[in-house]
Design a protein around this motif. Structure first.
Motif, PDB file in Angstrom:
ATOM      1  N   SER A  29       0.838  -1.208   0.000  1.00  0.00           N
ATOM      2  CA  SER A  29       0.000   0.000   0.000  1.00  0.00           C
ATOM      3  C   SER A  29       0.875   1.262   0.000  1.00  0.00           C
ATOM      4  O   SER A  29       0.561   2.238  -0.688  1.00  0.00           O
ATOM      5  CB  SER A  29      -0.931  -0.022   1.213  1.00  0.00           C
ATOM      6  OG  SER A  29      -1.695  -1.212   1.228  1.00  0.00           O
TER       7      SER A  29
ATOM      8  N   LYS B  43      -4.580   2.554   2.171  1.00  0.00           N
ATOM      9  CA  LYS B  43      -4.415   2.573   3.630  1.00  0.00           C
ATOM     10  C   LYS B  43      -3.213   1.725   4.040  1.00  0.00           C
ATOM     11  O   LYS B  43      -3.079   0.579   3.636  1.00  0.00           O
ATOM     12  CB  LYS B  43      -5.668   2.044   4.302  1.00  0.00           C
ATOM     13  CG  LYS B  43      -6.829   2.985   4.118  1.00  0.00           C
ATOM     14  CD  LYS B  43      -7.989   2.602   5.029  1.00  0.00           C
ATOM     15  CE  LYS B  43      -9.179   3.493   4.764  1.00  0.00           C
ATOM     16  NZ  LYS B  43     -10.230   2.837   3.990  1.00  0.00           N
TER      17      LYS B  43
ATOM     18  N   ASP C  52      -4.367  -3.035  -5.154  1.00  0.00           N
ATOM     19  CA  ASP C  52      -3.751  -3.322  -3.858  1.00  0.00           C
ATOM     20  C   ASP C  52      -4.462  -4.543  -3.275  1.00  0.00           C
ATOM     21  O   ASP C  52      -5.689  -4.558  -3.171  1.00  0.00           O
ATOM     22  CB  ASP C  52      -3.954  -2.107  -2.929  1.00  0.00           C
ATOM     23  CG  ASP C  52      -3.085  -2.191  -1.679  1.00  0.00           C
ATOM     24  OD1 ASP C  52      -2.159  -3.024  -1.642  1.00  0.00           O
ATOM     25  OD2 ASP C  52      -3.327  -1.387  -0.747  1.00  0.00           O
TER      26      ASP C  52
ATOM     27  N   THR D 239      -4.516  -4.297   4.728  1.00  0.00           N
ATOM     28  CA  THR D 239      -5.343  -4.408   3.521  1.00  0.00           C
ATOM     29  C   THR D 239      -6.055  -5.759   3.530  1.00  0.00           C
ATOM     30  O   THR D 239      -5.412  -6.796   3.645  1.00  0.00           O
ATOM     31  CB  THR D 239      -4.461  -4.270   2.254  1.00  0.00           C
ATOM     32  OG1 THR D 239      -3.662  -3.092   2.391  1.00  0.00           O
ATOM     33  CG2 THR D 239      -5.304  -4.173   0.989  1.00  0.00           C
TER      34      THR D 239
HETATM   35 MG    MG Z   1      -1.707  -3.008   2.448  1.00  0.00          MG
END
Ligand code: MG
Ligand code: GTP
Length: 201
Positions: free
Chosen positions: A37, A51, A75, A59
């Protein structure tokens, strides 16, 4: 290539609910906490687009980001973190497997590897699995700021030695640090080259 425009599109756990637009897609995958991320934020020149957290397991979904209105960056949740259940640690969550197998728009995966660590079976196994499923990939070494500059080459060549057992030719690789904002240009240029070759088809 520079990222002039980056926008979060959607999060989900179902590959058939991913965006319908047929634009090229690139996915970041790797162990939890490796910096997937953070790398997306660095590439997009933003702090909080994806995030991030110092705690692994941040995540949890398939997250699509639209880049320069032309391609998707994805992601994904990480794998292999200590607090996950045994089955979760050993196997990929089914929706991630589904994503890689079914997502036709996926042009290439990028497997992120923490440059400090010795080659880990879970990553090498995952690369083999990508190969068996004919999914193109490259490697991105992350957190290059955490080691001395002259150690970088040593670590990379150690890793390539391990990869040589499975891969000929060796996969393409990139060296990055989201902390020091290093390595985005070669990576973005590589993606641009692929996008341009797809446009010509
Ligand atoms: Mg992540
Ligand atoms: P999950 O979503 O849990 O799978 O993790 P992730 O791979 O997305 O990692 P994330 O980007 O959330 O980063 C994890 C931690 O590593 C955070 O504390 C980041 O600040 C840190 N981090 C990420 N990239 C770098 C880097 O290049 N250098 C340094 N020093 N820290 C980094």
């Amino acid at each position: 290539m520079k990222v002039a425009h980056a926008k979060f599109v959607v999060s989900n756990t179902k590959v058939d609910q991913c965006p319908k637009s047929k634009i090229p897609e690139y996915a970041f995958i790797g162990r939890s906490n490796v910096g997937k991320s953070s790398l997306i934020n660095m590439l997009c020149n933003q702090k909080k687009l994806a995030k991030t957290s110092s705690k692994p397991g941040k995540t949890q979904l398939i997250n699509h980001f639209l880049i320069n209105k032309k391609w998707h960056l994805v992601d994904l949740p990480g794998y292999g973190y200590a607090r996950a259940s045994k089955t979760e640690k050993k196997t990929f969550q089914k929706f991630i497997v589904d994503y890689f197998i079914k997502r036709k728009e996926l042009v290439s995966a990028f497997l992120l590897i923490d440059i400090r660590h010795k080659p880990q079976p879970i990553d090498l196994d995952f690369l083999r699995w990508l190969g068996e499923n004919l999914i193109p990939f490259s490697i991105i070494f992350t957190k290059a700021d955490k080691i001395k500059e002259k150690e970088i080459e040593i670590k990379v060549s150690e890793y390539l030695d391990a990869l040589m057992k499975d891969w000929d030719p060796l996969p393409k690789y990139f060296i990055t640090s989201s902390e020091k904002r290093l390595g985005s240009e070669p990576l973005l240029n590589y993606i641009q080259e692929i996008n341009q070759s797809i446009e010509k088809l």
